[in-house]
Design an enzyme around this catalytic site. Sequence first.
Site, PDB file in Angstrom:
ATOM      1  N   GLN A 434       0.695  -1.306  -0.128  1.00  0.00           N
ATOM      2  CA  GLN A 434       0.013   0.111  -0.021  1.00  0.00           C
ATOM      3  C   GLN A 434       0.763   1.275  -0.066  1.00  0.00           C
ATOM      4  O   GLN A 434       0.600   2.168  -0.681  1.00  0.00           O
ATOM      5  CB  GLN A 434      -0.794  -0.120   1.394  1.00  0.00           C
ATOM      6  CG  GLN A 434      -2.191   0.743   1.195  1.00  0.00           C
ATOM      7  CD  GLN A 434      -2.963   0.341   2.208  1.00  0.00           C
ATOM      8  OE1 GLN A 434      -2.925   0.931   3.176  1.00  0.00           O
ATOM      9  NE2 GLN A 434      -4.124  -0.007   1.831  1.00  0.00           N
ATOM     10  N   PHE A 435       1.770   1.129   0.666  1.00  0.00           N
ATOM     11  CA  PHE A 435       2.934   2.370   0.659  1.00  0.00           C
ATOM     12  C   PHE A 435       4.149   1.824   0.902  1.00  0.00           C
ATOM     13  O   PHE A 435       4.415   0.920   1.486  1.00  0.00           O
ATOM     14  CB  PHE A 435       2.775   3.276   2.045  1.00  0.00           C
ATOM     15  CG  PHE A 435       1.326   4.292   2.166  1.00  0.00           C
ATOM     16  CD1 PHE A 435       1.350   5.496   1.725  1.00  0.00           C
ATOM     17  CD2 PHE A 435       0.309   3.590   2.514  1.00  0.00           C
ATOM     18  CE1 PHE A 435       0.213   6.119   1.587  1.00  0.00           C
ATOM     19  CE2 PHE A 435      -0.777   4.307   2.740  1.00  0.00           C
ATOM     20  CZ  PHE A 435      -1.046   5.530   2.096  1.00  0.00           C
ATOM     21  N   ASP A 437       6.544   2.858   2.408  1.00  0.00           N
ATOM     22  CA  ASP A 437       7.043   2.751   3.730  1.00  0.00           C
ATOM     23  C   ASP A 437       6.930   1.362   4.517  1.00  0.00           C
ATOM     24  O   ASP A 437       7.519   0.954   5.435  1.00  0.00           O
ATOM     25  CB  ASP A 437       6.419   3.805   4.608  1.00  0.00           C
ATOM     26  CG  ASP A 437       6.432   5.121   4.031  1.00  0.00           C
ATOM     27  OD1 ASP A 437       6.860   6.144   4.527  1.00  0.00           O
ATOM     28  OD2 ASP A 437       5.893   5.347   2.957  1.00  0.00           O
ATOM     29  N   ILE A 439       7.001  -1.559   2.836  1.00  0.00           N
ATOM     30  CA  ILE A 439       7.491  -2.723   2.019  1.00  0.00           C
ATOM     31  C   ILE A 439       8.499  -3.651   2.928  1.00  0.00           C
ATOM     32  O   ILE A 439       8.771  -4.734   2.486  1.00  0.00           O
ATOM     33  CB  ILE A 439       8.398  -2.368   0.856  1.00  0.00           C
ATOM     34  CG1 ILE A 439       8.333  -3.326  -0.151  1.00  0.00           C
ATOM     35  CG2 ILE A 439       9.478  -1.673   1.219  1.00  0.00           C
ATOM     36  CD1 ILE A 439       8.986  -2.917  -1.638  1.00  0.00           C
ATOM     37  N   HIS A 481       4.440   7.468   5.454  1.00  0.00           N
ATOM     38  CA  HIS A 481       3.448   7.491   4.259  1.00  0.00           C
ATOM     39  C   HIS A 481       4.190   8.310   3.165  1.00  0.00           C
ATOM     40  O   HIS A 481       3.651   8.744   2.049  1.00  0.00           O
ATOM     41  CB  HIS A 481       2.174   8.009   4.498  1.00  0.00           C
ATOM     42  CG  HIS A 481       1.446   7.259   5.348  1.00  0.00           C
ATOM     43  ND1 HIS A 481       1.356   7.379   6.702  1.00  0.00           N
ATOM     44  CD2 HIS A 481       0.624   6.203   5.239  1.00  0.00           C
ATOM     45  CE1 HIS A 481       0.505   6.342   7.319  1.00  0.00           C
ATOM     46  NE2 HIS A 481       0.092   5.727   6.267  1.00  0.00           N
TER      47      HIS A 481
END
Length: 691
Positions: A434-435, A437, A439, A481
């Site tokens: 999703q972001f 950040d 991963i 984010h």
Amino acid sequence: MKKNILKKGFSKLCTAKAMTELYEENFKQVSKYVHATSRGHEAIQIALGLQLLPQDYAFPYYRDDAMLLSFGLEPYDLMLQLLAKKDDPFSAGRSYYSHPSLKDDDKPKIPHQSSATGMQAIPATGVAMGMQYLEQQGLKNSNVIQSDSEESQLKPITVCSLGDASVTEGEIAEAFQMAALKQMPIVYLVQDNGWDISANEAETRAQNAAEYAAGFHGLEAITIDGANFTESYEAIEKVINTIREERRPFLIHAKVPLLNHHTSGVRMEWYRDDLDEAKSRDPYPVIKQQLADAGFTKKEINSLETSAIKKVKSDFEKALKAEDPKPEDLFTHDFVPTPITEEVGTRSPEGADKVVMVDCALFAVEELMREHKECLLYGQDVGGRLGGVFREAATLAQKFGDDRVFNTPIQEAFIVGSTVGMSAVGLKPIVEVQFADYIWPGLNQLFTEVSRSCYLSNGKWPVSMILRVPIGAYGSGGPYHSSSVESVVTNIRGIKIAYPSNGADLKGLMKAAYHDPNPVVILEHKGLYWSKVPGTKTATSIEPAEDYVLPFGKAWVLQEIWKQESVETITVVTYGMGVHWAYNASGELDMRGQIEIIDLRTLFPLDEDTIMKSVKKTGKCLVVTEEPSNNSFARALAGKIQEECFKYLDAPVMTIGSENMPAIPLNSTLEQTMIPSTEKVKAKIEQLMNY
């Protein structure tokens, strides 16, 4: 039990036992490369292996050499890997003993297996999820040969073999959660010998694997004596038959003794205090007695054992003489060739609308899903209710159904690693973190499983997947984010990486990624999705036609200049948001005729020819990135340019990136101070021009 099964089981066990003993006898010769054997675990492994079919998938772990023998592999095959020989059928000398990968038509399929304990649980569960999807969609597995035989008509299952110590890994929980939630056709075989390496179960586990599995509703668990061949075979037979018919997950917790060293390099006598007790549970005398009880004579039993020992010795002598890899063998199978090598199709169709970047990606995925039923999309919040937090999957679930577009739990490791299994059954998953950040929990799978599968399986199992990663600062997104992570991702060899700056490129690269048989990460800048960040209107594009494909490794010289002697000229090399900073800066400086801008489009493969040709022409170079520049991809690229173009340069190659601070702050003033901008790039260009 049928006598032929008992006979075959004993023969395989004697073979595995003889291999362990031979390795010990020839320790100095075979210990050049680390290895572990199944001694003590043989009964449960063989009981399982004899019951799998060619349409099944298996994920053995590094102690499962007896299981491999029961699949039909010869001692010679395993010894080639033991000695890291060129003809090692699994990895061609690249990986350790009992790290199999197999794609034989007549045997269970084994995707690449790594050493990282427990990491195979997610790819294995991905296979089971893929099997489920194929059945839902009425599709065939392209990696399995179909026949008219009765056995071939049986539904396939997945087996994931684990040591008991690995079950404490967090990624095991992600696998169990999904298998239970989705009721997948998988059996987790946990071989419990009570040890990690030197730490025992009392030190490291609050409960055994069966007790742990009880917390995952829908995952049925049983405990058996894994040292008893007959008991193991019959229990496994029931479980496998149930999974083939009812399509639900099981865990088999098998208690076994470890009768050999943890590995050849960690000797049991150094720390084990339970060796006598372990020897009392040896599966060898148990199955030997079962043969006698079944009516086999002592002579028949001895003949089977003698034959196994003779075979092992003969195969070892043959393996010792086998050819070693040559130096040039290092450079094969890092990737499978892609069919997409040229830009084709219509980039700017007449009469087409201009659309924002996020919609170019959305339309690309929609077109792919419409044409290819093996294409599916999953990740956090991409399902029908929301369609992605950036609306990057909007309407797809409604158009293609909840089986093809669905939400996952918050588990990045599963999202990434399950693609190994999905790809292994012939599917093409598009997944999303999703972001950027977030991963990090997925990097273990990306590095350990996804990126290395093709290379370490000697080209048998490339992972065909697309990982979409929204990235970058986009206006007070704050420290969790807004991050950029490309320097970490580009240090993972074996994956391709795109970082487009506009919608047309994103659509063309998405199409190329789909048709590429290798793993692809697409970094998609959140600030460019909607062009709401000032100065990013050029990220919007006329939507390319459905046939438009843009190959990886082809940079775009979006602002080209000619060689000039009378004025200073520079090359700006950049990507993503940096393209817009550079383009706007050159315009505000009124220097479009002096500044050549290269949009990399892809970070790997990298179009070095275009970069070096430009820098040699202009004599100066600035690399622009959004990441902090210290230890970054941009700084490494600057070093490469300096090395290749040194004698053409009129100034050092410079970089500009974010400030070298730990995070991007939430406050807008602090954020603007942290990251680059058009003004900052202008100042850096002027500094370089005046050098």
